[in-house]
Design a protein around this motif. Structure first.
Motif, mmCIF file in Angstrom:
data_model
loop_
_atom_site.group_PDB
_atom_site.id
_atom_site.type_symbol
_atom_site.label_atom_id
_atom_site.label_comp_id
_atom_site.label_asym_id
_atom_site.label_seq_id
_atom_site.Cartn_x
_atom_site.Cartn_y
_atom_site.Cartn_z
ATOM 1 N N GLN A 60 0.765 -1.293 -0.223
ATOM 2 C CA GLN A 60 -0.103 0.114 -0.049
ATOM 3 C C GLN A 60 0.808 1.292 -0.118
ATOM 4 O OE1 GLN A 60 -2.695 -0.586 3.467
ATOM 5 N NE2 GLN A 60 -4.334 -0.671 2.036
ATOM 6 N N ARG A 61 0.217 2.318 -0.715
ATOM 7 C CA ARG A 61 1.194 3.626 -0.342
ATOM 8 C C ARG A 61 0.286 4.361 0.821
ATOM 9 N NH1 ARG A 61 1.995 5.841 -5.609
ATOM 10 N NH2 ARG A 61 0.363 4.736 -5.930
ATOM 11 N N VAL A 62 1.182 4.673 1.949
ATOM 12 C CA VAL A 62 0.836 5.137 3.071
ATOM 13 C C VAL A 62 1.298 6.710 3.023
ATOM 14 C CG1 VAL A 62 1.035 4.921 5.419
ATOM 15 C CG2 VAL A 62 1.198 2.926 4.175
ATOM 16 N N ARG A 63 0.219 7.527 3.305
ATOM 17 C CA ARG A 63 0.483 8.743 3.911
ATOM 18 C C ARG A 63 0.363 8.709 5.517
ATOM 19 N NH1 ARG A 63 -3.196 13.464 4.882
ATOM 20 N NH2 ARG A 63 -4.865 12.083 3.969
ATOM 21 N N GLY A 64 1.885 9.048 6.007
ATOM 22 C CA GLY A 64 1.936 8.878 7.404
ATOM 23 C C GLY A 64 2.177 10.369 7.975
ATOM 24 N N GLN A 65 1.384 10.538 9.250
ATOM 25 C CA GLN A 65 1.879 11.765 9.987
ATOM 26 C C GLN A 65 2.742 11.484 11.165
ATOM 27 O OE1 GLN A 65 -1.785 13.837 10.780
ATOM 28 N NE2 GLN A 65 -1.989 14.569 8.571
#
Length: 142
Positions: A60-65
């Motif tokens: 998966q492509r993850v947008r992490g904060q």
């Protein structure tokens, strides 16, 4: 969740921001009714996956904060009636925040993740400590 990302970020802060006396995972230490078991100034880190999209098979492509809570002991007054030396020492917290930003903004963990970018910095209103919440965002495959 990827503990390796938090580890390299905390290592980067340790190397680049020597004024930080304690760097670790945020486990609610600052919310304890007793004195927190940290040295000040401290930086407590956490991570959230705010968006996950299918990318390739089993990835998966993850947008992490990355959320950093940076806490300082109150050192004195910042009002204009205080002596300039007291005000200057009390305003030093902002220099530490700037050093953290310089260490992380556009840094990519040596290719481990996409370049970090700052989303926000906001103070928490507290009477016992000065706490700032810094939020950075990155992208990576997981």
């Amino acid at each position: 969740m990827d503990g390796e990302i938090l580890t390299v970020i905390m290592d980067r802060l340790e190397e680049s921001v020597p004024e930080l006396q304690w760097i670790g995972i945020d486990e609610g230490q600052l919310n304890s009714p007793e004195r927190p078991a940290v040295a000040f100034p401290c930086c407590l880190a956490d991570m959230a996956y705010v968006q996950c999209d299918d990318y390739k098979e089993a990835l998966q492509r993850v947008r992490g904060q990355i959320t950093l809570r940076v806490a300082f002991k109150r050192l004195g007054s910042t009002n204009t009636a205080a002596p300039r030396a007291v005000r200057s020492r009390s305003m030093g917290d902002y220099s530490t925040l700037q050093a953290i930003h310089k260490a992380l903004q556009w840094w990519d963990g040596n290719g481990m993740f996409g370049k970090l970018r700052r989303l926000s910095v906001r103070p928490e209103r507290r009477s016992d400590l000065r706490v700032f919440v810094m939020v950075y965002e990155t992208m990576f495959a997981d």
